[in-house]
Design a protein around this motif. Structure first.
Motif, PDB file in Angstrom:
ATOM      1  N   LYS A 174       0.808  -1.217   0.000  1.00 56.64           N
ATOM      2  CA  LYS A 174       0.000   0.000   0.000  1.00 56.64           C
ATOM      3  C   LYS A 174       0.842   1.268   0.000  1.00 56.64           C
ATOM      4  O   LYS A 174       0.327   2.345  -0.304  1.00 56.64           O
ATOM      5  CB  LYS A 174      -0.906   0.014   1.238  1.00 56.64           C
ATOM      6  N   GLY A 191     -12.212   1.238  -1.229  1.00 59.42           N
ATOM      7  CA  GLY A 191     -11.053   0.643  -1.884  1.00 59.42           C
ATOM      8  C   GLY A 191      -9.883   1.602  -1.925  1.00 59.42           C
ATOM      9  O   GLY A 191     -10.057   2.801  -2.196  1.00 59.42           O
ATOM     10  N   TYR A 193      -6.723   2.791  -3.780  1.00 61.57           N
ATOM     11  CA  TYR A 193      -6.094   2.780  -5.096  1.00 61.57           C
ATOM     12  C   TYR A 193      -4.764   3.518  -4.990  1.00 61.57           C
ATOM     13  O   TYR A 193      -4.736   4.731  -4.745  1.00 61.57           O
ATOM     14  CB  TYR A 193      -6.996   3.456  -6.130  1.00 61.57           C
ATOM     15  N   THR A 194      -3.681   2.789  -5.172  1.00 58.62           N
ATOM     16  CA  THR A 194      -2.352   3.373  -5.038  1.00 58.62           C
ATOM     17  C   THR A 194      -1.504   3.033  -6.253  1.00 58.62           C
ATOM     18  O   THR A 194      -1.772   2.058  -6.971  1.00 58.62           O
ATOM     19  CB  THR A 194      -1.646   2.863  -3.774  1.00 58.62           C
ATOM     20  N   ARG A 207      -2.261  -0.620  -7.865  1.00 56.21           N
ATOM     21  CA  ARG A 207      -2.926  -1.670  -7.089  1.00 56.21           C
ATOM     22  C   ARG A 207      -4.182  -1.143  -6.411  1.00 56.21           C
ATOM     23  O   ARG A 207      -4.342   0.061  -6.207  1.00 56.21           O
ATOM     24  CB  ARG A 207      -1.978  -2.227  -6.022  1.00 56.21           C
ATOM     25  N   ARG A 208      -5.033  -2.139  -6.069  1.00 58.09           N
ATOM     26  CA  ARG A 208      -6.205  -1.845  -5.259  1.00 58.09           C
ATOM     27  C   ARG A 208      -6.226  -2.797  -4.078  1.00 58.09           C
ATOM     28  O   ARG A 208      -6.007  -4.007  -4.236  1.00 58.09           O
ATOM     29  CB  ARG A 208      -7.486  -1.999  -6.082  1.00 58.09           C
ATOM     30  N   ASN A 209      -6.513  -2.255  -2.882  1.00 58.66           N
ATOM     31  CA  ASN A 209      -6.506  -3.049  -1.655  1.00 58.66           C
ATOM     32  C   ASN A 209      -7.699  -2.673  -0.789  1.00 58.66           C
ATOM     33  O   ASN A 209      -8.623  -1.999  -1.234  1.00 58.66           O
ATOM     34  CB  ASN A 209      -5.198  -2.833  -0.882  1.00 58.66           C
ATOM     35  N   GLN A 212     -12.073  -3.944  -1.142  1.00 56.40           N
ATOM     36  CA  GLN A 212     -12.470  -4.463  -2.447  1.00 56.40           C
ATOM     37  C   GLN A 212     -11.476  -5.524  -2.905  1.00 56.40           C
ATOM     38  O   GLN A 212     -10.418  -5.715  -2.317  1.00 56.40           O
ATOM     39  CB  GLN A 212     -12.575  -3.329  -3.477  1.00 56.40           C
ATOM     40  N   LYS A 216      -3.881  -5.757  -9.432  1.00 56.71           N
ATOM     41  CA  LYS A 216      -2.603  -5.135  -9.751  1.00 56.71           C
ATOM     42  C   LYS A 216      -2.396  -5.183 -11.250  1.00 56.71           C
ATOM     43  O   LYS A 216      -3.169  -5.818 -11.989  1.00 56.71           O
ATOM     44  CB  LYS A 216      -1.455  -5.835  -9.018  1.00 56.71           C
ATOM     45  N   LYS A 281     -13.539   1.387 -11.729  1.00 56.39           N
ATOM     46  CA  LYS A 281     -13.704   1.136 -10.294  1.00 56.39           C
ATOM     47  C   LYS A 281     -14.286  -0.248 -10.018  1.00 56.39           C
ATOM     48  O   LYS A 281     -13.915  -0.903  -9.032  1.00 56.39           O
ATOM     49  CB  LYS A 281     -14.608   2.203  -9.688  1.00 56.39           C
ATOM     50  N   TRP A 294      -5.803  -6.149 -13.563  1.00 53.17           N
ATOM     51  CA  TRP A 294      -6.739  -5.228 -14.185  1.00 53.17           C
ATOM     52  C   TRP A 294      -7.116  -5.702 -15.580  1.00 53.17           C
ATOM     53  O   TRP A 294      -6.246  -6.064 -16.384  1.00 53.17           O
ATOM     54  CB  TRP A 294      -6.131  -3.821 -14.290  1.00 53.17           C
TER      55      TRP A 294
END
Length: 850
Positions: A174, A191, A193-194, A207-209, A212, A216, A281, A294
């Motif tokens: 993250k 969620g 989103y970084t 990435r999403r963590n 949700q 990646k 999203k 993705w």
């Protein structure tokens, strides 16, 4: 109209020390318990960087921490959250300096700092806990992440208690390990989103963590991101009132190496270009192909068309109440290969341009040439990279996991789009030399003409804040403020509509400035010319439009900056000043333009316009210089500022040139000696003998004095600058009268303040001794107070005018020899003064609006 008096970025972290030198402890046989008993030394801090005193209504906050670069504003709650190095602050957004702040100390443990140092990291910049993310998680909690000495940690913080929880979360997926890495993060509907480089020596990733499904970017068979450095991310709610049932999208802006082309002169190096990428999203990844990856990732080239090469530095979005009106503003600078030049540009992009690029043709990677080329083959359906829409749902594709394998394979191999994202109107809004813009924030403000204008706040790399308004296809710079005394990059900018403030984050602290300072404009001329949407003229003063009860009495002209004032009306005329000089002197009539966009115009006796560089007159940015004045130069001189067709009187002078300088009184003469052919009486013989004896003694005394002076001159060099013990006077004249036309017999210092430079040589053994100089005549009486040529009005420093300089000196009593006695300094000063009549002043301002 401008007023001229842009924390440390992750890439330019401030030098500061640990509480003790960990470098001395590595490899030493010292336990952690023993380390905890070592004495603690104070942490080094930056020099004072409070805002300059010229600024008003500015509030400053700082503490023991450094790098106040992560800002989160909750305007409706009146809170500004600040993430710094080793601390998180909660400030009152109405007044960040009122002392009501709350603080969470979150320092990296000593054990982690030592571990970081053993990995070869810097114990002055890297082995700390740099807070990189502060976002609202839900109604009750914030979410924050820090590098924690290359062991990233995150925490859900109770906003009411404002304290760290008992248990911290692992942050390696993250938050970046390295505080110098580009990073961006958003929390959208639970969620996280970084985008950054996460693990140690890892590849860049989006990435999403959190709440949700984790996703990646794809790493094989080719990298979707090529050595990317992320700048910003923006959420666009494209699902709101969408006619096609579209999804919300997150746009990422970054720099990366481009294999499709190389624009650098060194063809062996792959060029770096600006990119914009987007993801949906509601993306859930693929079922068999692109699992936990993705399926909606696409990227396109972002161009600004400034000369040479572009480096993306900051991005900000603004909309007019609905997502189709969203526009993006981006700042660019020249790449590092143009180190001899500095320039920045501002470009504007419409959301429609981004959509057009992502709906256009794809590119494909050629293994043989190792480049991306246009893909002209068949495109499967539904369109690869697009979000799930009503059309997709009608075809049975309810989520990304229902997409066919052909679509997922195509997405995997074709993430790059062929079309470039071009700026609005095809060119930059602003290109500015000698400036590096590092941060950007935009506010949309209504004006009296019924239009909405975008006001840009641009932070620079040396602690300045530029404010501009977008008018048509260009940015008009309203003002430039030096907000930090110590030069440092402006790293973060946040605008509060509720508090009508802009918050500036930098290495040394946070500043709060008003969006406008209308009261600074003292006349209708200045208020209208500034073209500031926040300000208008009410007949008596410049007022803020937002606070006006009756707007019908206000005057404003944002579009043209000239309507509403009757040729400088409501402006108090300046007081006329008298200047009286001697014929042949040089006289400077100062005139400071309040606007860097104004043009100086000089009128003599109200009608005759002076042409720059003509005859005895030189017009420059400091005023009017008249060289070798003559009696016919006497008259009334008026300095006007002209801008957008308006003219304003800025300075007025009555110049009087005397035909000749006052005559010096004759030196007293000795009584005549009797003629030698006259018969002398016996009494007179005794008188003659006494006189001869006295003259002989006087010769001996003068010889001793001459020998002593010769020794002193041999040590001091070729030039003598007056008497260091003379009373303190200020140089009032730089003219032929003071220079004396090279007369070596002129006195070294005079009571009227003229400082003389007398060329000469110390006697040597090879040169004959010079005759003893005659005693100088008594000095003339001092000139009246009004006998001045204006040179003394200049500051006591070098004034540069197109490469030429005027230097003012001030004699003072000094206990030790002054540096003014340096031979080299005297020679250079002599040359400068000799060339004064050849001065060519700048006849117009620099093309920049600085």
């Amino acid at each position: 109209m401008q007023f001229t008096p842009l924390g440390a970025s992750p890439r330019d972290l401030d030098p500061s020390g640990l509480k003790w030198d960990l470098g001395l402890l590595v490899g030493a046989n010292v336990t952690l318990d023993e380390l905890s008993q070592l004495p603690k030394c104070p942490v080094l801090t930056l020099p004072c960087a409070s805002p300059p005193t010229e600024l008003s209504n500015v509030r400053h906050f700082s503490s023991r921490a450094l790098n106040y670069t992560t800002l989160l504003l909750e305007d409706e709650k009146g809170i500004l959250y600040v993430g710094a190095r080793g601390a998180i602050f909660s400030l009152n957004s109405s007044n960040i300096a009122d002392g009501s702040q709350r603080e969470i100390r979150w320092e990296a443990s000593l054990e982690k700092q030592i571990d970081c140092l053993q990995k070869g990291k810097n114990n002055k910049t890297e082995c700390f806990n740099h807070i990189r993310l502060v976002q609202r998680l839900n109604d009750t909690h914030l979410y924050a992440c820090g590098t924690y000495a290359f062991h990233p940690l995150c925490a859900a913080i109770d906003a009411d208690r404002f304290a760290l929880p008992p248990h911290l979360e692992e942050g390696k997926e993250k938050c970046p390990y390295d505080p110098a890495r580009g990073y961006t993060g958003l929390i959208v509907d639970g969620g996280l989103y970084t985008a950054t480089r996460y693990e140690f020596r890892s590849l860049p990733d989006i990435r999403r963590n959190l709440q949700q499904r984790p996703l990646k970017t794809e790493e094989s068979p080719m990298h979707w991101l090529n050595d990317a450095e992320f700048v910003a991310s923006v959420l666009v709610r494209e699902s709101v009132r969408s006619p096609v049932g579209d999804d919300d999208k997150i746009y990422y802006f970054f720099m990366e190496r481009a294999a499709e082309e190389s624009t650098s002169f060194d063809k062996s190096q792959v060029a770096r270009v600006a990119r914009v990428a987007r993801v949906c999203k509601s993306d859930l990844g693929g079922k068999k192909i692109l699992q936990r990856k993705w399926t909606s990732f696409m990227k396109a080239r972002l161009v600004c068309y400034i000369p040479y090469y572009e480096v993306l530095k900051a991005v900000h979005s603004v909309d007019g109440g609905s997502w189709p009106s969203t526009v993006f503003y981006a700042t660019f600078t020249l790449s590092a290969q143009w180190r001899s030049m500095e320039a920045s540009a501002i470009c504007q992009y419409n959301i429609s341009e981004l959509q057009r690029a992502f709906e256009g043709p794809y590119m494909q990677y050629e293994d043989t040439t190792r480049k991306w080329t246009l893909y002209d083959g068949e495109v499967p359906s539904p369109r690869p990279g697009s979000c799930i829409t009503n059309r997709s749902r009608e075809d049975g594709y309810l989520s990304s996991q229902d997409l066919p394998n052909s679509v997922l394979e195509f997405v995997k191999l074709h993430p790059l789009m062929f079309e470039e994202v071009k700026p609005a109107r095809g060119e930059p809004l602003l290109v500015k030399k000698n400036v590096l813009y590092t941060a950007l924030a935009v506010d949309r403000a209504p004006a009296l003409d019924g239009q909405q204008y975008d006001v840009l706040f641009m932070g620079t790399g040396d602690g300045w804040l530029h404010k501009g308004v977008v008018i048509g296809s260009a940015v008009h710079i309203v003002e430039e403020l030096q907000v930090f005394g110590a030069p440092q990059p402006v790293e973060s900018l946040v605008i509060s509509k509720g508090q009508r403030s802009v918050y500036v984050g930098a290495a040394s602290g946070v500043l709060q400035l008003p969006l406008s300072s209308c009261a600074r404009y003292s006349s209708c001329y200045d208020c209208i010319l500034t073209r500031d949407p926040y300000c208008a003229w009410d007949g008596e003063g410049c007022r803020e439009v937002a606070g006006a009860a009756d707007r019908t009495q206000l005057t404003q002209d944002v579009q043209h900056g000239r309507e509403g004032c009757r040729n400088g009306s409501a402006q108090v005329p300046p007081v006329q000043k008298n200047r009286t000089v001697l014929q042949g002197d040089d006289v400077l009539l100062p005139c400071e333009q309040r606007s860097n966009l104004a043009r100086a115009t000089w009128l003599v006796n109200g009608t005759a316009r002076l042409a720059a560089g003509r005859g005895h007159f030189r017009v420059g940015v400091d005023g009017l210089l008249v060289t070798d004045t003559l009696p016919e130069h006497s008259g009334d001189y008026g300095c006007y500022g002209e801008e957008n067709g308006l003219r304003s009187l800025l300075a007025a002078y009555a110049l009087t040139v005397l035909p000749e300088p006052p005559k010096e009184p004759a030196a007293p003469t000795a009584p005549p000696l009797p003629s030698p052919d006259r018969q002398a009486s016996p009494d007179m013989k005794f008188v003659y003998i006494a006189v001869i004896a006295m003259l002989g003694g006087l010769c001996l005394v003068l010889s001793a004095v001459l020998l002593h002076v010769s020794c002193l001159q041999r040590r001091k060099g070729r030039y003598v600058l007056g008497d260091p013990s003379a009373p303190s006077v200020e140089l009032q004249t730089v003219s032929a009268n003071c220079l004396g036309g090279g007369r070596e017999e002129e006195e070294l210092s005079r009571e009227d303040g003229c400082l003389q430079i007398i060329p000469g040589e110390a006697p040597t053994a090879a040169s004959p001794a010079r005759e003893t100089p005659l005693a100088p005549p008594p000095p003339p009486p001092p000139l009246p107070a009004e006998f001045t040529n204006g040179i003394a009005a200049l500051p006591n420093m070098l004034r540069k005018m197109n490469g030429n300089s005027y230097m003012l000196l001030r004699q003072q009593e000094e206990p030790s020899p002054s540096p003014l006695y340096s031979t080299t300094f005297a020679e250079e000063l002599s040359k400068i003064l000799e060339k004064r009549k050849h001065t060519q002043l700048v006849d117009k301002l620099d093309e920049s609006s600085v």
